[in-house]
Design a protein around this motif. Structure first.
Motif, short mmCIF file in Angstrom:
data_model
loop_
_atom_site.label_atom_id
_atom_site.label_comp_id
_atom_site.label_asym_id
_atom_site.label_seq_id
_atom_site.Cartn_x
_atom_site.Cartn_y
_atom_site.Cartn_z
N LEU A 48 0.82 -1.20 0.00
CA LEU A 48 0.00 0.00 0.00
C LEU A 48 0.86 1.26 0.00
O LEU A 48 0.56 2.24 -0.69
CB LEU A 48 -0.93 -0.01 1.22
CG LEU A 48 -1.91 1.16 1.35
CD1 LEU A 48 -2.84 1.23 0.15
CD2 LEU A 48 -2.72 1.02 2.64
N VAL A 52 0.62 4.24 -2.72
CA VAL A 52 0.39 5.63 -2.31
C VAL A 52 1.52 6.52 -2.82
O VAL A 52 1.29 7.64 -3.30
CB VAL A 52 0.27 5.73 -0.78
CG1 VAL A 52 0.31 7.19 -0.31
CG2 VAL A 52 -1.01 5.04 -0.31
N LEU A 203 1.83 1.44 9.04
CA LEU A 203 2.06 2.37 7.93
C LEU A 203 2.88 3.59 8.33
O LEU A 203 3.43 4.28 7.46
CB LEU A 203 0.73 2.84 7.34
CG LEU A 203 0.14 1.97 6.22
CD1 LEU A 203 -1.28 2.43 5.91
CD2 LEU A 203 1.00 2.06 4.96
N SER A 207 5.51 4.85 5.85
CA SER A 207 5.39 6.19 5.27
C SER A 207 6.71 6.94 5.36
O SER A 207 7.10 7.66 4.44
CB SER A 207 4.30 6.98 5.99
OG SER A 207 3.04 6.37 5.83
N ALA A 404 -4.71 8.57 2.27
CA ALA A 404 -3.73 7.69 2.92
C ALA A 404 -3.00 8.43 4.04
O ALA A 404 -2.81 7.89 5.14
CB ALA A 404 -2.75 7.15 1.89
N TYR A 405 -2.61 9.67 3.77
CA TYR A 405 -1.88 10.41 4.81
C TYR A 405 -2.80 10.90 5.92
O TYR A 405 -2.36 11.04 7.07
CB TYR A 405 -1.08 11.56 4.18
CG TYR A 405 0.31 11.09 3.80
CD1 TYR A 405 1.34 11.09 4.73
CD2 TYR A 405 0.55 10.58 2.53
CE1 TYR A 405 2.59 10.63 4.40
CE2 TYR A 405 1.81 10.11 2.19
CZ TYR A 405 2.83 10.14 3.13
OH TYR A 405 4.08 9.66 2.80
#
Length: 449
Positions: A48, A52, A203, A207, A404-405
């Motif tokens: 993912l 993203v 994540l 990230s 997503a963020y």
């Protein structure tokens, strides 16, 4: 910017890869695994994260093409929003970037100190090693963009080489394969989480590992043929990164094992030690330290350009925009950013402690900057059909990226509410500083676009 200082496609692509592949892939895999309740969460987070990043790359490619100016990350905010928002968000981004650079350099020193196992290395010792690396690349960047980009190319090739070695370890015999132990214990305190909650927290580290490519718009017109080479460089760079990350994680999973990954810090060292022995792991750590410094070099190249842009907008004093007439280096801004990194270096305790704070601050910048594509599309319609890059599947791609963020930011706020509160206070504090400072200077006539 003189033509002989322009970045070609290869140099720009190496900057993209250098901005993203810092120390993260050699450290955050353990953090992501620790926060995952099972392997499916772990690998979903990395897949993912890559998707993203690709959505973000498409968004920033168009932003960079529509607004190719030096210091673009700040100027996009200033152009699309109120200058106070541009000032506040870019200040916290600068702090976040300096903290990330310091943390990455500190972890890099953790690998190099493994070459001397008999010595009792303290946090101060590791900070001094990291400080020396920052000062060295500060000197390289003082020589000009062309010299620093050459150093970037060499360092990135070394670092990519180290990643390739980690991937090749999959095909060599190693001491033990711990995959069989994967499905059993979850002693890290995450067993009570739901699958989605675990994914959100996992994540955070992912990230951090994928982040950084958005800063490439800071180079704007310093890239040869920006409308063509900015999107091409981002696409090529992100594609390289996604493939490398997934293969490296497969190596960690196969050689170290999911449960065993949770307790490791220098996880790449463990892979090398199990595959090539202690001497092979030492050689790997030596080269890895220098390869990782590409991240230090890349941030020292990009962030002074944000200060330059803020100075041009009169939100920072004019001396932040001063350039060396011989090589166009933003000497004062570079010096200030390097000093900021060194100060944070000696205050930062560990990578884990600053990770959540750094990513929470980044969430502001990611969502706000990617949202400018909606404004830019309206204001720069006259550029359509002129050869600029224009993404397909708009507005789906930027909406996926922003969502997503937001998900990551909410996950951090739920896990560490104090971090979220401090992040909001920092943002509001910088906005307050902007409005107070505007009362003590003459109003600036806004330049027409």
């Amino acid at each position: 910017m003189q033509g002989n200082q322009k970045l070609n496609l290869f140099s720009f692509t190496m900057i993209v890869v250098g901005l993203v592949i810092g120390m993260g892939i050699f450290r955050t895999a353990a953090t992501s695994a620790k926060d995952a309740i099972e392997p499916s969460v772990y690998f979903t987070a990395w897949i993912l994260g890559g998707f993203v990043a690709l959505c973000g790359a498409l968004t920033y490619a168009e932003i960079g093409s529509r607004y190719p100016v030096t210091g673009g990350y700040y100027k996009v905010f200033s152009y699309a929003y109120h200058p106070s928002i541009a000032f506040a968000i870019n200040c916290i981004i600068l702090i976040s970037n300096a903290a990330s650079l310091s943390a990455v350099a500190l972890i890099g020193s953790g690998y190099i100190t493994k070459l001397f196992p008999g010595s009792a290395w303290t946090d101060i010792d590791k900070a001094l090693i990291s400080c020396a690396a920052i000062i060295f690349f500060y000197g390289i960047n003082l020589m000009g963009l062309k010299m620093s980009s050459r150093a970037q190319n060499i360092l990135m090739l070394i670092k990519i080489g180290m990643i390739v070695v980690l991937i090749l370890a999959l095909f060599f015999p190693h001491e033990q394969s711990a995959v069989a132990a994967v499905t059993t214990s979850t002693s890290t305190g995450v067993e009570s989480m739901s699958w989605v909650q675990s994914l959100g927290i996992s994540l955070i580290a992912v990230s951090f590992t994928y982040g950084g490519y958005q800063q490439t718009i800071n180079f704007g017109n310093e890239v040869n043929q920006p409308a063509k080479n900015i999107p091409r460089g981002i696409f090529i760079g992100i594609a390289i990164i996604i493939v490398l990350y997934l293969l490296v994680n497969l190596s960690y999973y196969s050689i170290v094992g999911f449960d065993q990954m949770k307790g490791e810090r220098e996880i790449a060292y463990v892979v090398m030690e199990r595959t090539f022995g202690a001497k092979g792991a030492d050689i790997f750590s030596f080269f890895l330290f220098f390869g990782v410094l590409a991240y230090v070099n890349a941030l020292l190249m990009s962030n002074p350009r944000v200060m330059y842009a803020m100075s041009e907008e009169k939100t920072l004093p004019s001396f932040f925009a001063k350039q060396n007439p011989k090589n166009q280096v933003f000497t004062f801004s570079l010096t200030v950013f390097a000093a900021m990194c060194i100060v944070i270096l000696f205050f930062a305790q560990t990578f884990d402690k600053i990770l959540n704070f750094t990513i929470f601050l980044d969430c502001f910048g990611m969502v706000a900057s990617s949202a400018t594509i909606f404004i830019l599309r309206k204001r720069t319609r006259h550029l359509d059909g002129t050869g600029i890059f224009k993404m397909k599947l708009f507005p789906l791609m930027p909406l996926i990226f922003m969502s997503a963020y937001l998900f990551v930011g909410i996950s951090i706020a739920m896990q560490t509410p104090d971090t979220a509160f401090v992040g909001f206070c920092v943002l509001l504090g910088f906005m307050l500083i902007y409005f107070i400072s505007t009362k003590f200077r003459k109003p600036v006539t806004e330049k027409s676009q």
